[in-house]
Design a protein around this motif. Structure first.
Motif, PDB file in Angstrom:
ATOM      1  N   PRO A  11       0.817  -1.228   0.000  1.00 54.47           N
ATOM      2  CA  PRO A  11       0.000   0.000   0.000  1.00 54.47           C
ATOM      3  C   PRO A  11       0.843   1.268   0.000  1.00 54.47           C
ATOM      4  N   LEU A  12       1.956   1.266   0.746  1.00 59.92           N
ATOM      5  CA  LEU A  12       2.810   2.445   0.781  1.00 59.92           C
ATOM      6  C   LEU A  12       3.506   2.644  -0.558  1.00 59.92           C
ATOM      7  N   ARG A  13       3.906   1.547  -1.187  1.00 58.07           N
ATOM      8  CA  ARG A  13       4.524   1.638  -2.514  1.00 58.07           C
ATOM      9  C   ARG A  13       3.537   2.218  -3.517  1.00 58.07           C
ATOM     10  N   ASP A  14       2.278   1.771  -3.471  1.00 58.44           N
ATOM     11  CA  ASP A  14       1.251   2.296  -4.368  1.00 58.44           C
ATOM     12  C   ASP A  14       1.043   3.786  -4.133  1.00 58.44           C
ATOM     13  N   TYR A  15       1.010   4.180  -2.851  1.00 56.00           N
ATOM     14  CA  TYR A  15       0.855   5.593  -2.524  1.00 56.00           C
ATOM     15  C   TYR A  15       2.017   6.402  -3.094  1.00 56.00           C
ATOM     16  N   PHE A  16       3.210   5.881  -2.914  1.00 56.32           N
ATOM     17  CA  PHE A  16       4.405   6.564  -3.408  1.00 56.32           C
ATOM     18  C   PHE A  16       4.328   6.760  -4.918  1.00 56.32           C
ATOM     19  N   MET A  17       3.995   5.702  -5.648  1.00 54.32           N
ATOM     20  CA  MET A  17       3.969   5.769  -7.102  1.00 54.32           C
ATOM     21  C   MET A  17       2.870   6.710  -7.603  1.00 54.32           C
ATOM     22  N   GLN A  18       1.750   6.740  -6.907  1.00 50.71           N
ATOM     23  CA  GLN A  18       0.602   7.511  -7.375  1.00 50.71           C
ATOM     24  C   GLN A  18       0.588   8.953  -6.871  1.00 50.71           C
ATOM     25  N   SER A  19       1.156   9.182  -5.685  1.00 45.80           N
ATOM     26  CA  SER A  19       0.962  10.486  -5.058  1.00 45.80           C
ATOM     27  C   SER A  19       2.240  11.234  -4.706  1.00 45.80           C
ATOM     28  N   ALA A  20       3.365  10.562  -4.641  1.00 45.36           N
ATOM     29  CA  ALA A  20       4.569  11.216  -4.130  1.00 45.36           C
ATOM     30  C   ALA A  20       5.747  11.194  -5.095  1.00 45.36           C
ATOM     31  N   LEU A  21       5.629  10.505  -6.226  1.00 45.39           N
ATOM     32  CA  LEU A  21       6.738  10.405  -7.172  1.00 45.39           C
ATOM     33  C   LEU A  21       6.534  11.366  -8.327  1.00 45.39           C
ATOM     34  N   ARG A  22       7.524  12.216  -8.571  1.00 43.70           N
ATOM     35  CA  ARG A  22       7.501  13.089  -9.745  1.00 43.70           C
ATOM     36  C   ARG A  22       8.317  12.403 -10.843  1.00 43.70           C
ATOM     37  N   GLU A  23       7.618  11.822 -11.802  1.00 42.02           N
ATOM     38  CA  GLU A  23       8.266  11.076 -12.877  1.00 42.02           C
ATOM     39  C   GLU A  23       7.804  11.632 -14.219  1.00 42.02           C
ATOM     40  N   PRO A  24       8.727  12.144 -15.047  1.00 41.67           N
ATOM     41  CA  PRO A  24       8.336  12.642 -16.361  1.00 41.67           C
ATOM     42  C   PRO A  24       7.567  11.588 -17.147  1.00 41.67           C
ATOM     43  N   ASP A  25       6.602  12.022 -17.942  1.00 37.88           N
ATOM     44  CA  ASP A  25       5.708  11.098 -18.635  1.00 37.88           C
ATOM     45  C   ASP A  25       6.465  10.125 -19.524  1.00 37.88           C
ATOM     46  N   ILE A  26       7.510  10.585 -20.205  1.00 39.34           N
ATOM     47  CA  ILE A  26       8.254   9.693 -21.093  1.00 39.34           C
ATOM     48  C   ILE A  26       8.940   8.585 -20.305  1.00 39.34           C
ATOM     49  N   LEU A  27       9.413   8.884 -19.091  1.00 43.05           N
ATOM     50  CA  LEU A  27      10.032   7.862 -18.263  1.00 43.05           C
ATOM     51  C   LEU A  27       8.987   6.886 -17.735  1.00 43.05           C
ATOM     52  N   ARG A  28       7.804   7.398 -17.423  1.00 39.76           N
ATOM     53  CA  ARG A  28       6.723   6.504 -16.987  1.00 39.76           C
ATOM     54  C   ARG A  28       6.362   5.545 -18.110  1.00 39.76           C
ATOM     55  N   GLN A  29       6.251   6.059 -19.339  1.00 45.09           N
ATOM     56  CA  GLN A  29       5.926   5.201 -20.481  1.00 45.09           C
ATOM     57  C   GLN A  29       6.997   4.123 -20.666  1.00 45.09           C
ATOM     58  N   LEU A  30       8.263   4.531 -20.611  1.00 45.11           N
ATOM     59  CA  LEU A  30       9.355   3.571 -20.782  1.00 45.11           C
ATOM     60  C   LEU A  30       9.337   2.534 -19.669  1.00 45.11           C
ATOM     61  N   ARG A  31       9.139   2.979 -18.437  1.00 43.39           N
ATOM     62  CA  ARG A  31       9.103   2.039 -17.307  1.00 43.39           C
ATOM     63  C   ARG A  31       7.961   1.041 -17.463  1.00 43.39           C
ATOM     64  N   GLU A  32       6.800   1.501 -17.849  1.00 42.74           N
ATOM     65  CA  GLU A  32       5.651   0.614 -17.980  1.00 42.74           C
ATOM     66  C   GLU A  32       5.841  -0.379 -19.118  1.00 42.74           C
ATOM     67  N   GLU A  33       6.451   0.056 -20.209  1.00 45.39           N
ATOM     68  CA  GLU A  33       6.700  -0.859 -21.326  1.00 45.39           C
ATOM     69  C   GLU A  33       7.834  -1.831 -21.012  1.00 45.39           C
ATOM     70  N   THR A  34       8.707  -1.441 -20.087  1.00 43.31           N
ATOM     71  CA  THR A  34       9.837  -2.296 -19.724  1.00 43.31           C
ATOM     72  C   THR A  34       9.445  -3.364 -18.710  1.00 43.31           C
ATOM     73  N   MET A  35       8.343  -3.164 -17.995  1.00 39.44           N
ATOM     74  CA  MET A  35       7.972  -4.056 -16.909  1.00 39.44           C
ATOM     75  C   MET A  35       7.868  -5.522 -17.341  1.00 39.44           C
ATOM     76  N   GLY A  36       7.466  -5.772 -18.578  1.00 38.04           N
ATOM     77  CA  GLY A  36       7.330  -7.140 -19.051  1.00 38.04           C
ATOM     78  C   GLY A  36       8.582  -7.701 -19.690  1.00 38.04           C
ATOM     79  N   HIS A  37       9.665  -6.918 -19.719  1.00 39.06           N
ATOM     80  CA  HIS A  37      10.912  -7.379 -20.338  1.00 39.06           C
ATOM     81  C   HIS A  37      11.553  -8.470 -19.498  1.00 39.06           C
ATOM     82  N   ARG A  38      12.230  -9.396 -20.155  1.00 42.24           N
ATOM     83  CA  ARG A  38      12.818 -10.543 -19.453  1.00 42.24           C
ATOM     84  C   ARG A  38      13.852 -10.133 -18.404  1.00 42.24           C
TER      85      ARG A  38
END
Length: 221
Positions: A11-38
């Motif tokens: 729950p704290l990790r979810d809060y951090f990601m949603q409410s406390a992390l300033r992440e540029p949109d392009i980095l968020r896109q890259l991170r989300e697309e990378t999540m399924g990488h081997r």
């Protein structure tokens, strides 16, 4: 009583990601697309990317070099942190990863700031020094093959200017450095000893943070 670092519950990790992390949109896109990488774990954690951006902006960095680029998260973060006149030099051995990293550079609009050196870092770094790059970088990130960390570090001390920053990632190796044994890869024993050496190295100011998989910050004296 020693104050311990707070472990992030789900729950704290979810809060951090949603409410406390300033992440540029392009980095968020890259991170989300990378999540399924081997080998998605090779990327910086988002909080590490935010720290890199913060540090580079705070020090007014304009030249950054990294060993180990994976799909481009750290290099894009560095370009964002330095601004449009900052220069990124990236070194990686994997053609598959570098092609994808360069593609993400274009999507992020930072491809004009970045240069990729394809090949073994242990060969690229001394070549850059021979070509006159010694003392010209504000920051270097080491996030590559672990057995060569001590070698990369010595090259970093030559490449980074006085007062510059050296960052090493994965210094905890998922906690294995705390109790290395014969069943662990050789890299565990190397980093176990290397952490102690860095702590005692008077050539640098030293700080290790329990963020991501352990991140060491070193200020060159």
């Amino acid at each position: 009583m020693t104050v311990q670092t707070l472990a992030l519950s789900e729950p704290l990790r979810d809060y951090f990601m949603q409410s406390a992390l300033r992440e540029p949109d392009i980095l968020r896109q890259l991170r989300e697309e990378t999540m399924g990488h081997r080998v998605a774990k090779m990327s910086l954690a988002p909080e590490q990317g935010a720290l890199l951006i913060f540090l580079l902006r705070m020090m007014g960095a304009k030249r950054y070099i990294e060993v180990g680029s994976f799909l481009g998260y750290s290099s894009i973060a560095a370009a964002i942190g330095m601004g449009p006149d900052g220069e990124v030099v990236a070194c990686d051995i994997c053609d598959e990863f570098t092609v994808q990293a360069e593609s993400w550079w274009k999507r992020a609009g930072v491809d004009h700031q970045a240069t990729m050196h394809l090949g073994r870092g242990i060969e690229t770094l001394p070549r850059l020094i021979e070509e006159g790059a010694a003392g010209t970088f504000d920051c270097m990130l080491i996030d590559a093959d672990k057995p060569n960390y001590p070698n990369y570090y010595e090259y970093a001390l030559q490449l980074v200017r006085q007062g510059g920053l050296i960052i090493l990632d994965n210094m905890f190796l998922n906690g294995r450095v705390a109790a290395p044994h014969e069943k662990h890869p050789r890299s565990v024993a190397i980093l176990h000893e290397f952490n102690r050496q860095l702590r005692d190295d008077q050539r640098v100011e030293h700080c290790i943070l329990p963020t991501g998989d352990g991140m060491t910050l070193l200020l060159k004296r």
